[in-house]
Design an enzyme around this catalytic site. Structure first.
Site, PDB file in Angstrom:
ATOM      1  N   ARG A  63      -2.132  -2.147  -0.902  1.00  0.00           N
ATOM      2  CA  ARG A  63      -1.033  -2.874  -0.242  1.00  0.00           C
ATOM      3  C   ARG A  63      -0.061  -3.262  -1.348  1.00  0.00           C
ATOM      4  NH1 ARG A  63      -1.112  -7.697   4.100  1.00  0.00           N
ATOM      5  NH2 ARG A  63      -1.382  -5.836   5.360  1.00  0.00           N
ATOM      6  N   HIS A  91       3.659   0.558   7.680  1.00  0.00           N
ATOM      7  CA  HIS A  91       2.315  -0.042   7.816  1.00  0.00           C
ATOM      8  C   HIS A  91       1.492   0.820   8.787  1.00  0.00           C
ATOM      9  CE1 HIS A  91      -0.839  -2.860   7.652  1.00  0.00           C
ATOM     10  NE2 HIS A  91      -0.353  -3.863   8.354  1.00  0.00           N
ATOM     11  N   GLN A 148      -1.880  -0.282  10.760  1.00  0.00           N
ATOM     12  CA  GLN A 148      -1.666  -1.200  11.872  1.00  0.00           C
ATOM     13  C   GLN A 148      -1.401  -0.426  13.163  1.00  0.00           C
ATOM     14  OE1 GLN A 148      -1.768  -4.723  11.923  1.00  0.00           O
ATOM     15  NE2 GLN A 148      -1.793  -4.250  14.104  1.00  0.00           N
ATOM     16  N   ASP A 169       7.090  -9.031  15.749  1.00  0.00           N
ATOM     17  CA  ASP A 169       6.526  -9.239  14.413  1.00  0.00           C
ATOM     18  C   ASP A 169       7.308 -10.395  13.786  1.00  0.00           C
ATOM     19  OD1 ASP A 169       5.084  -8.976  12.050  1.00  0.00           O
ATOM     20  OD2 ASP A 169       6.131  -7.180  11.363  1.00  0.00           O
ATOM     21  N   CYS A 178       1.187  -7.751  15.278  1.00  0.00           N
ATOM     22  CA  CYS A 178       0.196  -7.355  14.270  1.00  0.00           C
ATOM     23  C   CYS A 178      -0.464  -8.556  13.608  1.00  0.00           C
ATOM     24  CB  CYS A 178       0.851  -6.467  13.219  1.00  0.00           C
ATOM     25  SG  CYS A 178       2.100  -7.294  12.214  1.00  0.00           S
ATOM     26  N   ARG A 186      -8.221  -2.830  13.930  1.00  0.00           N
ATOM     27  CA  ARG A 186      -7.959  -2.417  12.547  1.00  0.00           C
ATOM     28  C   ARG A 186      -9.246  -1.856  11.941  1.00  0.00           C
ATOM     29  NH1 ARG A 186      -3.718  -4.657   9.749  1.00  0.00           N
ATOM     30  NH2 ARG A 186      -4.389  -3.184   8.167  1.00  0.00           N
TER      31      ARG A 186
END
Ligand code: CP
Ligand code: NVA
Length: 308
Positions: free
Chosen positions: A107, A134, A137, A225, A266, A294
């Site tokens: 990440r 991402h 996700q 988000d 998310c 996930r």
């Protein structure tokens, strides 16, 4: 050896197989007996490095648990404690880590850090979020949608707010899984043209609609988000909040979508900002299924990366 860098860079047939395998692994664990599990040895004797240059709860824990469920071991590394954060090149870091571990999840900030890591690594590299995308996700989100509503192909997804990294991976998934996406948010925060174009080339209907009420009409899924991502400057916070407030997902906005429209986020969320608690904790919200998935989706991604 496969790197999992982005959804649009991964073969659509392989993506579908990963979602199906993730669902099957999840069901097998729900159903137990343990003997029925085919995933317990998949990563036996494998060591996975999990590198974080930004904070994380879900990514960190779900990768760690996923590797352990498959019999492997993990090493969680903080970018700032590594020489990587003190001037050692990404290429050298990748070559050194490849001598110790069997897979790297990272990440990070700029996506070139990820792509350079993949270029110089002899072991698979997985994108655990960059400033730009991402993908893990959205693999979880596709699995989540399909668990609740069946195939996502042909459905209408509405992204509200900032056209950010998570939105970008939703656009990639639109092209690969064959769904449509409407973006509703201020023009300054539109998703990248390139990503919208890629989805359109694959036949998805990609629409920008400034009016959030019109945007959600006929929606099968509404997504929100955070208004300020980890890579965004905190000094822009107030200005962004002012721009984004009209796009808050609340009960009134959801009433314009299909009655059975799902709500996704998310997480982490800023409750009462991008979405109200009434929606987040309401009957159409699947936010905690997304978080759980996930784990299952990434297990399938890791197996694909290693071919096990
Ligand atoms: N959704 C997500 O990636 O969460 P974390 O930042 O907690 O990993
Ligand atoms: N857009 C958010 C996602 C966090 C999981 C961020 O980049 O901060």
């Amino acid at each position: 050896m496969n790197h999992f860098l982005d959804i649009h860079k991964t073969d659509a047939t392989d993506l579908r197989a990963m979602i199906d395998q993730a669902g099957a692994m999840k069901q097998a664990r729900l159903g137990r007996p343990k003997a029925a599990l085919d995933d317990e040895q998949a990563l036996k004797d494998r060591m996975v490095a999990l590198i974080f240059e930004k904070p994380s709860t879900r990514t960190r824990v779900s990768f760690d648990v996923g590797v352990r469920q498959m019999g492997g071991q993990t090493m969680v590394l903080s970018g700032k404690d590594m020489q990587l954060g003190h001037g050692e090149t990404i290429a050298d870091t990748a070559r050194v880590l490849s001598r110790y571990v069997d897979m790297i999840m990272i990440r990070t900030f700029d996506e070139t850090i990820l792509t350079e890591m993949a270029e110089y690594s002899d072991v698979p590299v997985i994108n655990g979020l960059t400033d730009r995308t991402h993908p893990c996700q959205i693999m979880a989100d596709v699995l989540t949608f399909e668990e609740h509503r069946g195939p996502i192909a042909g459905k209408k997804v509405v992204w509200t707010g900032d056209g950010n990294n998570v939105c970008a991976s939703f656009l990639h998934a639109a092209g690969q899984f064959g769904f449509d996406l409407t973006f509703t948010g201020p023009a300054q925060l539109d998703p990248e043209e390139e990503f919208m174009g890629l989805a359109r080339q694959k036949g998805s209907k990609i629409v920008i609609e400034r009016d959030p009420h019109k945007a959600v009409e006929g929606a099968d899924l509404v997504v929100a988000d955070t208004w300020v991502s980890m890579h965004d400057s905190q000094s822009a916070k107030e200005r962004r909040h002012n721009m984004l407030r009209p796009y808050q997902v609340n009960t009134e906005l959801m009433s314009h979508a299909k009655p059975d429209a799902l709500f996704m986020h998310c997480l982490p969320a800023h409750r009462e900002e991008e979405a109200t608690s009434e929606v987040m904790d309401g009957p159409n919200s699947v936010i905690f299924d997304e978080a759980e998935n996930r784990l299952h989706a990434q297990k399938a991604v890791m197996r694909w990366c290693l071919g096990v």
